[in-house]
Design a protein around this motif. Structure first.
Motif, PDB file in Angstrom:
ATOM      1  N   LEU A 101      32.772  42.458  34.673  1.00 14.18           N
ATOM      2  CA  LEU A 101      32.403  41.261  33.921  1.00 14.18           C
ATOM      3  C   LEU A 101      33.224  40.059  34.384  1.00 14.18           C
ATOM      4  N   SER A 102      34.518  40.276  34.501  1.00 15.25           N
ATOM      5  CA  SER A 102      35.418  39.206  34.925  1.00 15.25           C
ATOM      6  C   SER A 102      35.113  38.741  36.347  1.00 15.25           C
ATOM      7  N   ASN A 103      34.942  39.696  37.252  1.00 12.65           N
ATOM      8  CA  ASN A 103      34.695  39.342  38.658  1.00 12.65           C
ATOM      9  C   ASN A 103      33.353  38.646  38.850  1.00 12.65           C
ATOM     10  N   LEU A 104      32.345  39.065  38.107  1.00 12.69           N
ATOM     11  CA  LEU A 104      31.043  38.408  38.240  1.00 12.69           C
ATOM     12  C   LEU A 104      31.108  36.988  37.682  1.00 12.69           C
ATOM     13  N   THR A 105      31.804  36.813  36.574  1.00 10.22           N
ATOM     14  CA  THR A 105      31.994  35.471  36.021  1.00 10.22           C
ATOM     15  C   THR A 105      32.753  34.600  37.017  1.00 10.22           C
TER      16      THR A 105
END
Length: 147
Positions: free
Chosen positions: A95-99
């Motif tokens: 989630l963090s990396n895609l954001t």
């Protein structure tokens, strides 16, 4: 060796599965090697096979593009389409990396950002400090205070 690997990847790209595409692209990005031709080939292969990608492979593809400053909007649009119905399968790092990847290449998709935000709230207690920092950095870069 990297040129030889790139040449073989180009010749054998149809044999590549989702993990092969993701791992190859990730490795070039991790090394900081911007080989436009191999990235185009890997991007085209990803577009064809993205529906088969696991959440981590989706995230790694977006991370690779962002790390190499490649704003491939058609591929990011396809990543968004494929990620949205599976957002619940993404772990906190995903989630963090895609954001982070979306913010890095200035890809603004409100449906994806809303889904990432909602799922991040659900899983926030499992975020590592780096995940928290990367996420808030991405929100700041996109001037998003809340969804």
């Amino acid at each position: 060796l990297l040129q030889a690997i790139g040449a073989q990847a180009k010749l054998r790209i149809e044999e590549y599965g989702p993990q092969d595409i993701g791992n190859t692209a990730w490795a070039f990005a991790k090394l900081g090697v911007v080989n436009q031709q191999i990235m185009e080939i890997l991007g085209q292969a990803a577009m064809k096979k993205l529906r088969q990608f696991l959440p981590q492979e989706i995230t790694n593809t977006a991370w690779t593009l962002a790390t190499l400053s490649i704003s491939n909007t058609p591929l990011f649009l396809e990543i968004s389409v494929k990620a949205l119905p599976r957002i619940g399968e993404f772990d906190p790092q995903g989630l963090s990396n895609l954001t982070w990847a979306c913010a890095t290449v200035s890809f603004h998709d409100s449906a994806l950002m809303s889904a990432l935000s909602s799922e991040s709230i659900v899983k926030i207690q499992h975020f590592l400090p780096q995940n928290l920092g990367n996420t808030v950095w991405a929100l700041a870069k996109m001037s998003i205070q809340d969804f």
